[in-house]
Design a protein around this motif. Structure first.
Motif, mmCIF file in Angstrom:
data_model
loop_
_atom_site.group_PDB
_atom_site.id
_atom_site.type_symbol
_atom_site.label_atom_id
_atom_site.label_comp_id
_atom_site.label_asym_id
_atom_site.label_seq_id
_atom_site.Cartn_x
_atom_site.Cartn_y
_atom_site.Cartn_z
ATOM 1 N N PHE A 153 37.138 20.926 23.878
ATOM 2 C CA PHE A 153 37.099 19.205 24.331
ATOM 3 C C PHE A 153 38.540 19.245 24.936
ATOM 4 O O PHE A 153 39.760 19.599 24.609
ATOM 5 N N THR A 154 37.651 17.661 25.527
ATOM 6 C CA THR A 154 39.439 17.217 26.204
ATOM 7 C C THR A 154 40.336 15.772 25.602
ATOM 8 O O THR A 154 39.047 15.102 25.920
ATOM 9 N N ALA A 155 41.107 15.610 24.726
ATOM 10 C CA ALA A 155 41.247 14.863 23.977
ATOM 11 C C ALA A 155 41.185 13.145 24.896
ATOM 12 O O ALA A 155 42.481 13.365 26.070
ATOM 13 N N LYS A 156 41.010 12.482 24.730
ATOM 14 C CA LYS A 156 40.744 11.324 25.855
ATOM 15 C C LYS A 156 41.482 9.810 25.391
ATOM 16 O O LYS A 156 41.562 9.135 26.001
ATOM 17 N N VAL A 157 41.013 9.971 23.433
ATOM 18 C CA VAL A 157 41.443 8.746 23.475
ATOM 19 C C VAL A 157 42.023 9.212 21.529
ATOM 20 O O VAL A 157 41.513 10.420 20.848
ATOM 21 N N VAL A 158 43.063 8.844 20.763
ATOM 22 C CA VAL A 158 43.232 9.036 19.523
ATOM 23 C C VAL A 158 43.796 7.589 18.916
ATOM 24 O O VAL A 158 44.022 7.113 19.374
ATOM 25 N N ASP A 159 42.374 7.521 17.991
ATOM 26 C CA ASP A 159 42.384 6.025 18.076
ATOM 27 C C ASP A 159 43.042 5.816 16.061
ATOM 28 O O ASP A 159 43.534 7.138 16.110
ATOM 29 N N VAL A 160 43.032 5.228 15.670
ATOM 30 C CA VAL A 160 42.550 4.628 13.930
ATOM 31 C C VAL A 160 41.996 4.846 13.774
ATOM 32 O O VAL A 160 40.685 4.556 13.811
ATOM 33 N N GLU A 161 42.161 5.004 12.699
ATOM 34 C CA GLU A 161 40.034 5.101 11.639
ATOM 35 C C GLU A 161 39.579 3.881 11.297
ATOM 36 O O GLU A 161 38.704 3.479 11.964
ATOM 37 N N SER A 162 40.518 2.762 10.865
ATOM 38 C CA SER A 162 39.569 1.639 10.205
ATOM 39 C C SER A 162 39.245 0.853 11.462
ATOM 40 O O SER A 162 38.636 0.230 11.712
ATOM 41 N N TYR A 163 39.764 1.076 12.429
ATOM 42 C CA TYR A 163 39.865 0.629 13.958
ATOM 43 C C TYR A 163 38.439 0.974 14.285
ATOM 44 O O TYR A 163 37.718 -0.072 14.465
ATOM 45 N N ALA A 164 38.428 2.735 14.208
ATOM 46 C CA ALA A 164 37.106 3.319 14.923
ATOM 47 C C ALA A 164 35.759 2.330 13.621
ATOM 48 O O ALA A 164 34.366 1.675 14.459
ATOM 49 N N LEU A 165 36.283 2.384 12.914
ATOM 50 C CA LEU A 165 35.847 1.551 11.828
ATOM 51 C C LEU A 165 34.672 0.050 11.684
ATOM 52 O O LEU A 165 33.995 -0.466 12.078
ATOM 53 N N SER A 166 35.302 -0.579 11.980
ATOM 54 C CA SER A 166 35.352 -1.176 12.184
ATOM 55 C C SER A 166 34.667 -2.239 13.625
ATOM 56 O O SER A 166 33.628 -2.746 13.895
ATOM 57 N N ARG A 167 34.616 -1.096 14.455
ATOM 58 C CA ARG A 167 34.107 -1.071 16.089
ATOM 59 C C ARG A 167 32.790 -0.541 15.377
ATOM 60 O O ARG A 167 31.450 -1.853 16.113
ATOM 61 N N ALA A 168 32.627 0.349 14.882
ATOM 62 C CA ALA A 168 31.184 0.351 14.394
ATOM 63 C C ALA A 168 30.698 -0.187 13.622
ATOM 64 O O ALA A 168 29.114 -0.441 13.924
ATOM 65 N N GLN A 210 27.159 8.064 7.578
ATOM 66 C CA GLN A 210 28.020 8.957 7.408
ATOM 67 C C GLN A 210 28.984 8.767 8.730
ATOM 68 O O GLN A 210 29.819 10.097 8.933
ATOM 69 N N LEU A 211 28.568 7.849 9.584
ATOM 70 C CA LEU A 211 28.741 8.808 11.518
ATOM 71 C C LEU A 211 29.662 7.191 11.655
ATOM 72 O O LEU A 211 29.024 7.310 12.884
ATOM 73 N N LEU A 212 29.825 6.482 10.655
ATOM 74 C CA LEU A 212 30.674 5.040 11.715
ATOM 75 C C LEU A 212 31.602 5.143 11.755
ATOM 76 O O LEU A 212 31.458 5.081 12.924
ATOM 77 N N VAL A 213 32.404 6.400 11.746
ATOM 78 C CA VAL A 213 34.123 6.577 12.381
ATOM 79 C C VAL A 213 33.545 6.577 13.754
ATOM 80 O O VAL A 213 34.194 6.988 14.951
ATOM 81 N N ALA A 214 32.585 8.364 13.418
ATOM 82 C CA ALA A 214 32.565 8.569 14.947
ATOM 83 C C ALA A 214 31.986 7.798 15.835
ATOM 84 O O ALA A 214 32.352 7.939 17.226
ATOM 85 N N THR A 215 30.925 7.213 15.468
ATOM 86 C CA THR A 215 30.579 6.363 16.449
ATOM 87 C C THR A 215 31.125 4.808 16.929
ATOM 88 O O THR A 215 30.529 4.568 18.393
ATOM 89 N N GLY A 216 31.868 4.799 16.206
ATOM 90 C CA GLY A 216 33.584 3.211 16.759
ATOM 91 C C GLY A 216 33.946 4.175 17.552
ATOM 92 O O GLY A 216 34.682 3.462 18.499
ATOM 93 N N LEU A 217 34.180 5.582 16.842
ATOM 94 C CA LEU A 217 35.202 6.047 18.119
ATOM 95 C C LEU A 217 34.128 6.765 19.695
ATOM 96 O O LEU A 217 34.484 6.035 21.313
ATOM 97 N N ALA A 218 32.557 7.027 20.065
ATOM 98 C CA ALA A 218 32.002 7.358 20.643
ATOM 99 C C ALA A 218 31.926 5.965 21.430
ATOM 100 O O ALA A 218 32.119 5.390 22.645
ATOM 101 N N LEU A 219 32.301 5.013 20.839
ATOM 102 C CA LEU A 219 32.512 3.690 21.321
ATOM 103 C C LEU A 219 32.914 3.279 22.635
ATOM 104 O O LEU A 219 33.394 2.400 23.546
ATOM 105 N N TRP A 232 40.004 -1.059 25.908
ATOM 106 C CA TRP A 232 40.869 -1.458 24.260
ATOM 107 C C TRP A 232 42.258 -0.044 24.136
ATOM 108 O O TRP A 232 41.359 0.950 24.434
ATOM 109 N N HIS A 233 42.887 -0.549 24.139
ATOM 110 C CA HIS A 233 44.044 0.535 24.098
ATOM 111 C C HIS A 233 43.777 1.560 22.497
ATOM 112 O O HIS A 233 44.717 2.488 22.106
ATOM 113 N N ILE A 234 43.896 0.479 21.599
ATOM 114 C CA ILE A 234 43.951 1.394 19.907
ATOM 115 C C ILE A 234 42.845 0.386 19.235
ATOM 116 O O ILE A 234 42.366 -0.567 19.277
#
Length: 359
Positions: A164-179, A342-351, A357-359
């Protein structure tokens, strides 16, 4: 240098949550204001590949992601991963509201030496414009985030090794909030206007995000997770690590385990959640948290939501971001709902496929 890994109108991005025990991935598409689950996958992590949320063996992690690759549509090339909040520095800074993103980037680079307490050669930075400063309308609040480049690069290289090609490197807690925003419909109708705590209890780390009106007010990481429960089973019943994990999943434990293992662990979990909420209330000056969403593998232990509701006096539910979503024909809906917490952080990243958003 300001890293700009995300641009508008990208193709779909696979959210990849690289955890201590498993790698979890979610792919979403968007149809109007609704999302659809196109694919998801979970693969066990090779033991020793991660330590305290840091990648120790990039090749091993890449091989696990390669297994994920086989379960995701071939057309999907891009992925998003996240670094742990414990390795990230975030600051709210005030900048001239008239500056463009490019001008903000240049200005932040100039001032970064005084903003970040680490050598700039060792960190990667990004920023997000928030809202106009209420005390000075000529200024805008900007969220600046900086992470160790080593941590960011380890995730980029692991995704590359997994094709895979990395398009975004986020922060776990922000991905959690998004989901978590997707889960508010599980709560009473006023939840979107209330203070909601989201607690993701993984194998070794517990993430907490406090959200209100779509904004993340507070984040905290704690070194606590379900692995302590597993080790208690090993200690009491003489099982191997793998046997203990299997016994947890299958509820294949002696009748007295409730008192010997489960109750003491529930007490520790309750203390961790209570402490995290109390720290938020102390720092924010707020009186209470209105609702609580729990996620992560440990949230699936029977009765945890009721325990927290009873002991904390906060309405608590186990999060399921897919409850109101359409599900693709190739997706096993029963398995998806089984693993949903178990999939909240992964879902927040998929969003991140659908936001700028930058972060």
């Amino acid at each position: 240098m300001i890293n700009r890994l995300f641009h508008a109108k990208n193709p779909l991005i696979l959210g990849v949550d690289i955890g201590a025990h498993t790698v979890k991935a979610v792919l979403l598409s968007q149809h109007g204001v609704h999302y659809k689950v196109e694919a998801f996958a979970i693969e066990p992590m090779i033991k020793g590949s991660m330590n305290e949320r840091e990648i120790q063996d990039i090749e091993a992690v890449g091989s696990v992601i390669s297994k994920i690759r086989k379960k995701i549509p071939k057309a999907v090339k891009f992925a998003a991963a996240a670094v742990s909040g414990s390795t990230v520095i975030t600051k709210i800074i005030f900048m001239d509201a008239s500056l463009t993103d490019a001008e903000l980037a240049s200005q932040i680079e100039v001032e970064a030496d005084s903003l970040i307490p680490y050598p700039l050669s060792e960190v990667s930075m990004d920023f997000e414009k928030l809202d106009v400063n209420p005390n000075d309308p000529s200024k805008v609040n900007v969220l600046l985030s900086a992470a160790r480049t080593e941590s960011v690069q380890a995730r980029v290289t692991s995704l590359d090794a997994g094709q895979f090609t990395a398009k975004v490197v986020d922060v776990e807690s922000y991905a959690l909030s998004r989901a978590a925003e997707l889960c508010l419909k599980q709560l009473p109708a006023d939840a979107k206007d209330k203070v909601v705590a989201v607690v993701d209890i993984g194998a070794t780390m517990t993430l907490m995000s406090i959200i209100e009106n779509g904004k993340t007010l507070y984040t905290r990481d704690q070194m606590f997770g379900g692995e302590q429960y597993t080790r208690s089973i090993i200690s009491y019943y003489g099982k191997t690590y793998e046997e203990a994990e299997q016994a947890k999943v299958n509820n294949d434990l002696p009748p007295n385990y409730t008192f010997e293992v489960l109750a003491p662990f529930q007490t520790m979990l309750l203390q961790q959640v209570r402490r995290g909420i109390q720290m938020y209330l102390t720092t924010s000056g707020r009186d209470n948290v209105d609702y609580l969403l729990i996620s992560g593998g440990t949230s699936m232990i029977e009765g945890v939501d009721k325990l927290l509701t009873d002991e904390l006096g906060i309405h608590t539910v186990v999060a399921n971001p897919f409850l109101r979503m359409e599900v693709g024909t190739a997706v096993d809906k029963t398995l998806l709902n089984q693993y949903a917490p178990q999939l909240l952080v992964a879902t927040g990243l998929a969003l991140r496929s659908f936001s700028t958003w930058h972060i």
